[in-house]
Design an enzyme around this catalytic site. Structure first.
Site, mmCIF file in Angstrom:
data_model
loop_
_atom_site.group_PDB
_atom_site.id
_atom_site.type_symbol
_atom_site.label_atom_id
_atom_site.label_comp_id
_atom_site.label_asym_id
_atom_site.label_seq_id
_atom_site.Cartn_x
_atom_site.Cartn_y
_atom_site.Cartn_z
ATOM 1 N N ARG A 124 0.491 -1.236 0.049
ATOM 2 C CA ARG A 124 0.180 0.096 0.124
ATOM 3 C C ARG A 124 0.826 1.242 0.016
ATOM 4 O O ARG A 124 0.603 2.107 -0.695
ATOM 5 C CB ARG A 124 -0.833 -0.057 1.350
ATOM 6 C CG ARG A 124 -1.962 0.903 1.316
ATOM 7 C CD ARG A 124 -2.744 1.034 2.569
ATOM 8 N NE ARG A 124 -2.926 -0.156 3.193
ATOM 9 C CZ ARG A 124 -4.301 -0.766 2.946
ATOM 10 N NH1 ARG A 124 -5.174 -0.468 2.155
ATOM 11 N NH2 ARG A 124 -4.409 -1.973 3.565
ATOM 12 N N CYS A 131 -26.772 -4.789 -8.079
ATOM 13 C CA CYS A 131 -27.796 -4.892 -6.917
ATOM 14 C C CYS A 131 -27.418 -5.315 -5.534
ATOM 15 O O CYS A 131 -27.926 -6.632 -5.308
ATOM 16 C CB CYS A 131 -28.728 -5.794 -7.689
ATOM 17 S SG CYS A 131 -29.052 -5.475 -9.654
HETATM 18 N N1 LLP Z 1 3.256 -9.071 3.330
HETATM 19 C C1 LLP Z 1 2.299 -10.002 3.733
HETATM 20 C C2 LLP Z 1 2.511 -11.286 4.386
HETATM 21 C C3 LLP Z 1 0.820 -9.520 3.678
HETATM 22 O O1 LLP Z 1 0.096 -10.324 3.999
HETATM 23 C C4 LLP Z 1 0.670 -8.247 3.252
HETATM 24 C C5 LLP Z 1 -0.752 -8.074 3.153
HETATM 25 C C6 LLP Z 1 1.877 -7.431 2.922
HETATM 26 C C7 LLP Z 1 3.088 -7.866 2.996
HETATM 27 C C8 LLP Z 1 1.475 -6.037 2.279
HETATM 28 O O2 LLP Z 1 0.837 -5.125 3.338
HETATM 29 P P1 LLP Z 1 0.623 -3.768 2.874
HETATM 30 O O3 LLP Z 1 2.078 -3.074 3.097
HETATM 31 O O4 LLP Z 1 -0.083 -3.472 1.719
HETATM 32 O O5 LLP Z 1 -0.249 -3.111 3.909
HETATM 33 N N2 LLP Z 1 -7.045 -5.946 0.770
HETATM 34 C C9 LLP Z 1 -6.967 -5.250 2.069
HETATM 35 C C10 LLP Z 1 -5.448 -5.500 2.474
HETATM 36 C C11 LLP Z 1 -5.103 -6.917 2.882
HETATM 37 C C12 LLP Z 1 -3.469 -6.932 3.020
HETATM 38 C C13 LLP Z 1 -3.057 -8.422 3.006
HETATM 39 N N3 LLP Z 1 -1.782 -8.678 3.364
HETATM 40 C C14 LLP Z 1 -7.236 -3.791 1.693
HETATM 41 O O6 LLP Z 1 -7.719 -3.546 0.758
HETATM 42 O O7 LLP Z 1 -7.070 -2.721 2.867
#
Ligand code: LLP
Length: 404
Positions: free
Chosen positions: A271, A338
Site C-alpha cells: 500500500r 444490485c
Molecule cells: N506481506 C504479507 C505477508 C501480507 O500479507 C501483506 C498484506 C503485505 C506484506 C502487504 O501489506 P501492505 O504493506 O500493503 O499493508 N485488501 C486489504 C489489504 C490486505 C492486506 C493483506 N496482506 C485492503 O484493501 O486494505
C-alpha cells in the site's frame, strides 16, 4: 493531482481528456508519485539498507511491477501466479520472497526450481513438505519461518494478521521447535525470521511491540538469522488529514533492534508504495433524487473497487471539474450493482453534479484492480500509467466477448 483552471489533472494530463479518449471507468496511475513513494521509503530506512520486496498482491499489473523493479525493488508473492508475474516483470529470483499459509506442492516445487531468495513457511506441516520436496530433488532450500507474535496492529480486524487468533504464522512454542528441527535438516536452511502483523497501520507502537517480541524470541533460539523479514503494513493518508505512519520513527526502532541482532532487514510494503499513485475515473450515469439525499449512480461499482464494500473503507471523491455551486443535499455515491453495499461514500455539501459529469475516486493504487472481479459480468476497467506526461495503456479494458 492538481486543479488548474478548475480542471483536475494527473501529471498535467486532464482527467477529462483521459475519459474522452479511453472511456470510463479507468484506473489511472502516476509514475512520479510512484517514484516519490519509493524514494521516500528508501530514504526513511537508508541507515540499514533493507531489501524492499514489493507486495505484489497490492497491484498485480506486470507493467507497473516492471517500473517498480526498475526503481530497485524486489517482490513478495503469495501464489504461483504472483511469482510468475514478478518474474515476467523482470524481478530477479534472489529478490523474491514467498509468503502465505497454504502453499501447494506445485507452488513449492516451482519456487524451488526458480531459486527464489526465501520461502517463508507458516506451519510445521509446510516445513516438512518443503523438506520432502527438497530431498526428492536433492536440493538444499533456504527458508524463513513466520512467527505470529501475538501483537495487536490496531487496524481493521479484517486486515489484522499478528494476533494469536489469526491463521498466520506459528506460535512461539512451534517456532522454537522448528528452529531446532531445521537446524538438524540437510535439506532446509533456516535463513529468516519473518513477521507481518497487519495492514494500514498508522501508529508505530504496534511495530515497536512486534520488535520487542522478536528480540525476545531470537534470544531464546540462540540462532543467528541472516534475514529478518518485517513484512509490510505501513498505512497511508486516505482521509487527507496528514495521518500517516511515521517511517522515520519506525526506522529508529529498527536501528535499536539491530544493535542486538546483526541481520539484513527485508520489508514487504504494498500500500505505501502504490496506494496513493492511482485514481479511478468514473462518469455519473444517473442522479436520483430522494427525500433527504441524492443518489449519484456511477458507472463504477464494487466489482471494480471492492474496498468500501468489503471494509467500509474511505476513498475520497473529487469532481473532475470544479464549480462553486454547492448542493444543499447529501450525496450518496453508489454503483449500479444490485447490492446495498455497492456504495462508495456519502458526502454533504458536495458541489452540484449533473448526469454525465466526471468524478475521480482517490488512492486506489493498492488493492484496487487486484481485488476487482467480473461480478455482474462487468468487464474490468482499463489501466493507464502516466509517465513523463505520456499516457501509456498498461492493461486494456476487458472485452465483453472475453467474458461471454
Ligand atoms: N506481506 C504479507 C505477508 C501480507 O500479507 C501483506 C498484506 C503485505 C506484506 C502487504 O501489506 P501492505 O504493506 O500493503 O499493508 N485488501 C486489504 C489489504 C490486505 C492486506 C493483506 N496482506 C485492503 O484493501 O486494505
Amino acid at each position: 493531482m492538481k486543479y488548474s483552471n478548475k480542471k483536475l489533472s494527473i501529471e498535467n494530463i486532464k482527467v477529462q481528456s483521459i475519459a474522452k479518449k479511453f472511456g470510463t471507468p479507468a484506473y489511472c496511475y502516476s509514475y512520479n508519485q510512484l517514484k516519490e513513494n519509493i524514494n521516500n521509503f528508501k530514504r526513511s530506512f537508508k541507515s540499514f539498507s533493507p531489501l524492499i520486496c514489493f507486495a505484489i498482491k497490492s497491484n498485480t499489473n506486470v507493467n507497473l511491477i516492471s517500473e517498480i523493479r526498475k526503481l530497485g525493488l524486489g517482490a513478495d508473492v503469495v501464489s504461483m501466479g504472483e511469482l510468475m508475474k514478478a518474474l515476467k516483470a523482470g524481478i530477479k529470483p534472489n529478490k523474491i520472497v514467498f509468503s502465505g499459509v497454504g502453499k501447494t506442492v506445485e507452488e513449492i516445487k516451482y519456487a524451488i526450481n526458480k531459486k527464489i531468495l526465501l520461502i517463508n513457511a507458516e506451519s510445521k506441516s509446510e516445513i516438512f513438505e518443503i523438506e520432502r520436496i527438497a530431498k526428492i530433488n536433492k536440493k538444499s532450500v533456504n527458508v524463513g519461518v513466520r512467527l505470529n507474535p501475538n501483537v495487536d496492529a490496531k487496524t481493521l480486524s479484517q486486515i489484522s494478521t499478528g494476533k494469536k487468533e489469526n491463521k498466520f504464522g506459528v506460535s512461539e512454542k512451534d517456532f522454537l521447535e522448528l528452529v531446532k528441527y531445521i537446524n538438524k535438516s540437510k535439506f532446509v536452511n533456516l535463513k529468516c525470521l519473518s513477521v507481518h502483523i497487519g495492514s494500514q497501520i498508522l501508529d508505530v507502537k504496534p511495530y515497536e511491540n512486534m520488535l520487542k517480541a522478536l528480540d525476545k524470541i531470537i534470544k531464546k533460539t540462540n540462532h543467528s538469522f541472516e534475514y529478518i523479514d518485517l513484512g509490510g503494513g505501513m498505512g497511508i493518508d486516505y482521509r487527507n488529514n496528514k495521518k500517516v505512519l511515521n517511517l522515520k520513527k519506525y526506522s529508529l526502532s529498527i536501528k535499536k533492534f539491530l544493535k542486538n541482532n546483526n541481520s539484513k532487514i527485508i520489508f514487504e510494503p504494498g500500500r505505501s508504495i502504490v496506494g496513493n499513485t492511482g485514481i479511478l475515473v468514473s462518469k455519473v450515469t444517473y442522479i436520483k433524487e430522494g427525500h433527504k439525499k441524492n443518489f449519484i449512480i456511477l458507472d463504477v461499482a464494487m466489482n471494480d473497487l471492492m474496498r468500501p464494500a468489503l471494509y467500509n473503507s474511505i476513498h475520497r471523491i473529487l469532481p473532475a471539474t470544479k464549480s462553486r455551486k454547492i448542493s444543499n443535499k447529501t450525496y450518496e455515491f453508489v454503483g449500479p450493482i444490485c447490492e446495498s453495499t455497492d456504495k462508495f461514500l456519502t458526502i454533504k455539501n458536495f458541489q452540484k453534479l449533473d448526469e454525465k459529469d466526471l468524478i475521480v475516486i482517490c488512492d486506489v493504487g493498492a488493492y484496487g484492480i487486484s481485488l476487482s472481479s467480473n461480478y455482474n459480468v462487468r468487464p474490468k476497467p482499463i489501466e493507464i500509467l502516466i509517465k513523463n506526461s505520456k499516457i501509456n495503456v498498461i492493461n486494456k479494458r476487458q472485452k465483453l466477448v472475453d467474458l461471454i
